[in-house]
Design a protein around this motif. Structure first.
Motif, PDB file in Angstrom:
ATOM      1  N   THR A   1       1.066  -1.096  -0.057  1.00 37.23           N
ATOM      2  CA  THR A   1      -0.013   0.226   0.256  1.00 37.23           C
ATOM      3  C   THR A   1       0.781   1.050  -0.158  1.00 37.23           C
TER       4      THR A   1
ATOM      5  N   GLY B   1       0.560   4.364  -3.007  1.00 33.82           N
ATOM      6  CA  GLY B   1       0.167   5.625  -2.820  1.00 33.82           C
ATOM      7  C   GLY B   1       0.511   6.253  -3.531  1.00 33.82           C
TER       8      GLY B   1
ATOM      9  N   ARG C   1      -0.748   7.327  -7.105  1.00 39.07           N
ATOM     10  CA  ARG C   1      -2.702   7.645  -7.193  1.00 39.07           C
ATOM     11  C   ARG C   1      -2.737   9.088  -7.681  1.00 39.07           C
TER      12      ARG C   1
ATOM     13  N   ALA D   1      -4.982   2.093  -1.072  1.00 40.17           N
ATOM     14  CA  ALA D   1      -4.168   3.218  -1.460  1.00 40.17           C
ATOM     15  C   ALA D   1      -4.675   4.258  -2.784  1.00 40.17           C
TER      16      ALA D   1
END
Length: 437
Positions: free
Chosen positions: A353, A357, A360, A389
């Motif tokens: 995750t 991240g 994103r 995420a």
């Protein structure tokens, strides 16, 4: 990941059975074996020892390229390999041959006399034997894991280099940045000046203390020197000079910092043969597979090209790597407005995750896969981590399946295969055209 090993298959299989743990950090076994071999680590050319969490492989590649551009013969030890074990041992500029590796492994195995030893320790000892027997001008040694108790830490370096330190391998190195930095800084030794990348404050404090205890100078990026991209050139500002160099050949803005670290390390080594002109030639010609590598050959690249897509490969697998690579793919997308698709596989013990991240807002979708062995996470678990995420993700049966799905996105995307060097190795192993040389 496929090894494609030949003459030394049997020897490596025996070596892997000699110790029950894949990772067992200690220097006692390594010191014993090296003594039985006549301490080859004491008969190496001048050594640059490189530790760190991210960027140490790229830093090693720049060091090698710049030294070779100056005409030096360079030994290099790196890990892990991507396709063939021989990639780990480069003798005076070329990968060790199968026959030479088989011979060295047999001799090291005999010297070990069946005593407990880890696979990494005995193969590191084999590399040191090969290095000691083949003349060269420089030896670049990459730490395998950590630093203090890593098998490579029996060398006596001329320069110690610390690439950026971040959270990784918590089960072996500690659960805080400070604890991990203590391990990395363990390669700093009396008599060998240290050079460090820009670090987070907690790691910087640890590295500074290690250099002070060893009584050596520390050249720290952001304090004693800096490196940056200015109009497509690498500028490296030392305390006494400014170097204006070609951009590093490896893509991604983060590579300017890695290249700058390597330049500072060579200036600290102070070999007069490695002048500014050689540094420039080396930086422009550096090759390091699976570090934001553009794939232009092999079956996957052919499928992507036929659909009008570009295909990239990167083995980064932690949050720091995710931040660096996400910036690189964001730059790609910004040039033409096309989306980015990730094909991702990751080890089960990694912070998936945290890796996802930074993507994103950059990646349109993540297509997850698993890979052979090495405690790989399932495609479903990796997809769940990506969704946690904040990304859209779906699990796929294979890299080929993931690529087919990614190529259906509209408009045609930039595609990045990422998340693990083991996955990268499987991709490169698909065709001899893409094997590292």
């Amino acid at each position: 990941m496929s090894d494609h090993l030949r003459a030394h298959d049997a020897a490596l299989a025996r070596l892997q059975a000699l110790h029950p743990k894949l990772i067992d950090l200690s220097l006692d076994r390594m010191r014993r074996l090296c003594a039985a071999l006549g301490d080859p680590q004491g008969r190496l050319p001048p050594v640059i020892h490189v530790a760190g969490t991210n960027g140490k492989g790229s830093t090693v590649a720049y060091l090698r390229a710049m030294a070779e551009a100056a005409g030096l013969k360079v030994h290099v030890f790196t890990s892990p390999h991507l396709v063939r074990f021989a990639e780990r041992i480069r003798l005076a500029g070329t990968l060790i041959t199968d026959a030479h590796l088989a011979d060295v492994l047999d001799r090291v195995e005999q010297a070990n006399a069946g005593l407990p030893i880890t696979f990494f320790e005995i193969t590191t000892a084999a590399a040191f034997v090969a290095f000691a027997e083949v003349p060269a001008d420089l030896c670049i040694v990459e730490v395998g894991l950590g630093g203090i108790l890593d098998a490579t830490n029996v060398v006596t370096p001329k320069v110690s280099v610390i690439a950026p330190v971040d959270i990784d391998h918590r089960e072996f190195l500690g659960d805080t940045l400070g604890k991990i930095a203590v391990e990395k800084a363990g390669i700093i030794k009396p008599g060998a000046p240290a050079v460090s990348a820009r670090q987070q404050e907690e790691a910087e404090t640890v590295i500074e203390a290690a250099a002070e205890r060893a009584g050596v100078s520390l050249t720290l990026m952001g304090r004693d020197f800096d490196a940056w991209n200015e109009r497509g050139r690498l500028l490296v500002q030392m305390q006494d000079r400014l170097l204006d160099l070609p951009a590093p050949s490896l893509p991604g803005d983060h590579q300017f910092a890695n290249a700058g670290l390597a330049v500072a390390a060579l200036l600290t080594l102070a070999d007069p043969r490695i002048d500014e002109a050689a540094m420039g030639r080396g930086l422009a010609a550096t090759v390091w597979p699976a570090r934001f590598q553009r794939l232009t050959a092999g079956p996957l690249a052919e499928r992507a090209k036929a659909a009008g897509a570009d295909l990239w490969l990167d083995g980064g697998h932690n949050p720091h790597a995710g931040r660096a690579v996400s910036r690189a793919v964001a730059d790609l997308a910004a040039r033409d407005g096309r989306p980015v698709a990730l094909i991702a596989g990751i080890l089960a013990n990694k912070d998936a995750t945290g890796f996802f991240g930074p993507f994103r807002g950059v990646a349109a979708k993540v297509f997850t896969v698993t890979f052979e062995g090495h405690a790989a996470a399932t495609a479903a678990d990796t997809a769940a981590a990506a969704e946690l995420a904040g990304l859209r993700a779906c699990a796929c049966d294979s890299v080929e399946d993931a690529l087919d799905r990614a190529l259906k996105l509209e408009p045609t995307p930039h595609i990045l295969i990422c998340g693990s060097l083991y996955l990268a190795g499987e991709v490169l192993a698909m065709s001899p055209e893409t094997w590292p040389v």
